[in-house]
Design a protein around this motif. Structure first.
Motif, mmCIF file in Angstrom:
data_model
loop_
_atom_site.group_PDB
_atom_site.id
_atom_site.type_symbol
_atom_site.label_atom_id
_atom_site.label_comp_id
_atom_site.label_asym_id
_atom_site.label_seq_id
_atom_site.Cartn_x
_atom_site.Cartn_y
_atom_site.Cartn_z
ATOM 1 N N LEU A 1 49.954 12.511 11.669
ATOM 2 C CA LEU A 1 51.334 12.495 12.148
ATOM 3 C C LEU A 1 51.669 11.248 12.964
ATOM 4 C CD1 LEU A 1 51.814 16.224 13.230
ATOM 5 C CD2 LEU A 1 52.475 15.125 11.077
ATOM 6 N N ALA A 2 50.678 10.419 13.219
ATOM 7 C CA ALA A 2 50.883 9.237 14.068
ATOM 8 C C ALA A 2 51.202 8.006 13.224
ATOM 9 C CB ALA A 2 49.635 8.973 14.898
ATOM 10 N N ARG A 3 52.156 7.213 13.743
ATOM 11 C CA ARG A 3 52.498 5.924 13.132
ATOM 12 C C ARG A 3 52.573 4.906 14.268
ATOM 13 N NH1 ARG A 3 57.493 3.676 12.416
ATOM 14 N NH2 ARG A 3 58.502 5.679 12.805
ATOM 15 N N ILE A 4 51.691 3.921 14.217
ATOM 16 C CA ILE A 4 51.594 2.937 15.290
ATOM 17 C C ILE A 4 52.792 1.999 15.279
ATOM 18 C CG2 ILE A 4 50.253 0.978 16.167
ATOM 19 C CD1 ILE A 4 47.748 2.377 15.032
ATOM 20 N N ASP A 5 53.413 1.843 16.435
ATOM 21 C CA ASP A 5 54.443 0.831 16.643
ATOM 22 C C ASP A 5 53.752 -0.453 17.104
ATOM 23 O OD1 ASP A 5 56.807 -0.542 17.033
ATOM 24 O OD2 ASP A 5 57.388 0.563 18.827
ATOM 25 N N TYR A 6 52.937 -0.357 18.155
ATOM 26 C CA TYR A 6 52.148 -1.510 18.568
ATOM 27 C C TYR A 6 50.925 -1.087 19.368
ATOM 28 C CZ TYR A 6 54.510 -1.154 23.142
ATOM 29 O OH TYR A 6 55.008 -0.710 24.341
ATOM 30 N N VAL A 7 49.913 -1.937 19.324
ATOM 31 C CA VAL A 7 48.732 -1.882 20.186
ATOM 32 C C VAL A 7 48.600 -3.294 20.719
ATOM 33 C CG1 VAL A 7 46.225 -1.608 20.283
ATOM 34 C CG2 VAL A 7 47.588 -0.071 18.831
ATOM 35 N N GLU A 8 48.772 -3.462 22.027
ATOM 36 C CA GLU A 8 48.738 -4.797 22.633
ATOM 37 C C GLU A 8 47.827 -4.810 23.849
ATOM 38 O OE1 GLU A 8 50.183 -7.621 21.677
ATOM 39 O OE2 GLU A 8 51.397 -6.776 20.050
ATOM 40 N N ILE A 9 47.145 -5.923 24.014
ATOM 41 C CA ILE A 9 46.373 -6.170 25.226
ATOM 42 C C ILE A 9 46.899 -7.476 25.786
ATOM 43 C CG2 ILE A 9 44.088 -6.499 26.230
ATOM 44 C CD1 ILE A 9 43.031 -4.868 23.775
ATOM 45 N N VAL A 10 47.466 -7.396 26.991
ATOM 46 C CA VAL A 10 48.154 -8.543 27.575
ATOM 47 C C VAL A 10 47.620 -8.835 28.970
ATOM 48 C CG1 VAL A 10 50.256 -8.086 26.246
ATOM 49 C CG2 VAL A 10 50.022 -7.131 28.541
ATOM 50 N N GLY A 11 47.776 -10.082 29.375
ATOM 51 C CA GLY A 11 47.435 -10.473 30.736
ATOM 52 C C GLY A 11 48.556 -10.082 31.682
ATOM 53 N N LEU A 12 48.205 -9.721 32.905
ATOM 54 C CA LEU A 12 49.231 -9.302 33.860
ATOM 55 C C LEU A 12 50.104 -10.455 34.339
ATOM 56 C CD1 LEU A 12 47.724 -6.575 36.195
ATOM 57 C CD2 LEU A 12 49.310 -6.333 34.295
ATOM 58 N N GLY A 13 49.542 -11.650 34.407
ATOM 59 C CA GLY A 13 50.302 -12.780 34.922
ATOM 60 C C GLY A 13 51.537 -13.104 34.104
ATOM 61 N N ASP A 14 51.396 -13.077 32.770
ATOM 62 C CA ASP A 14 52.516 -13.481 31.916
ATOM 63 C C ASP A 14 52.883 -12.441 30.848
ATOM 64 O OD1 ASP A 14 50.368 -13.669 30.183
ATOM 65 O OD2 ASP A 14 50.533 -15.830 29.905
ATOM 66 N N MET A 15 52.147 -11.351 30.816
ATOM 67 C CA MET A 15 52.373 -10.271 29.843
ATOM 68 C C MET A 15 52.300 -10.756 28.396
ATOM 69 S SD MET A 15 52.419 -7.681 31.739
ATOM 70 C CE MET A 15 53.022 -6.299 30.822
ATOM 71 N N GLN A 16 51.517 -11.793 28.164
ATOM 72 C CA GLN A 16 51.318 -12.320 26.814
ATOM 73 C C GLN A 16 49.992 -11.800 26.254
ATOM 74 O OE1 GLN A 16 53.599 -14.237 25.029
ATOM 75 N NE2 GLN A 16 54.830 -13.543 26.763
ATOM 76 N N PRO A 17 49.924 -11.594 24.938
ATOM 77 C CA PRO A 17 48.669 -11.127 24.332
ATOM 78 C C PRO A 17 47.507 -12.062 24.653
ATOM 79 C CG PRO A 17 50.470 -11.010 22.759
ATOM 80 C CD PRO A 17 50.997 -11.759 23.951
ATOM 81 N N VAL A 18 46.336 -11.467 24.813
ATOM 82 C CA VAL A 18 45.129 -12.230 25.105
ATOM 83 C C VAL A 18 44.092 -11.984 24.019
ATOM 84 C CG1 VAL A 18 45.514 -12.189 27.600
ATOM 85 C CG2 VAL A 18 44.140 -10.393 26.549
#
Length: 98
Positions: free
Chosen positions: A51-68
């Motif tokens: 029943l699950a459909r992924i919208d996003y899985v992200e790992i980001v840095g706290l300083g800039d909230m950009q993916p790492v």
């Protein structure tokens, strides 16, 4: 809470989000620093739930909230998943400075 929009079956299916986040936490606390490896583990767990459909899985840095690519000193593991028509989010904040 968005859980009120879920049927009993969907509410049960939604538990996959917490299982995925707990696995990310386990991996990070165990020393894993490769973001792709952590994201893959999360994705694999979520994909076990029909029943699950992924919208996003992200790992980001706290300083800039950009993916790492590699976990830095602090960051956020964030997921958004549709269970039926309801979009649910969960996250795990890590900080190696604590």
């Amino acid at each position: 809470s968005r859980n009120t929009y879920l049927s009993d079956e969907e509410r049960s299916a939604a538990l996959v989000l917490s299982r995925a986040i707990f696995e990310a936490q386990r991996l990070i606390e165990g020393g894993q620093r490769d973001a792709a490896t952590i994201a893959k583990a999360i994705t694999t767990i979520i994909e076990t739930e029909p029943l699950a459909r992924i919208d996003y899985v992200e790992i980001v840095g706290l300083g800039d909230m950009q993916p790492v690519a590699t976990l830095g000193e602090s960051g956020l593991v964030a997921i958004a998943v549709y269970i039926g028509a309801t979009r649910l989010i969960d996250n795990y904040l890590y900080d190696f400075n604590e």
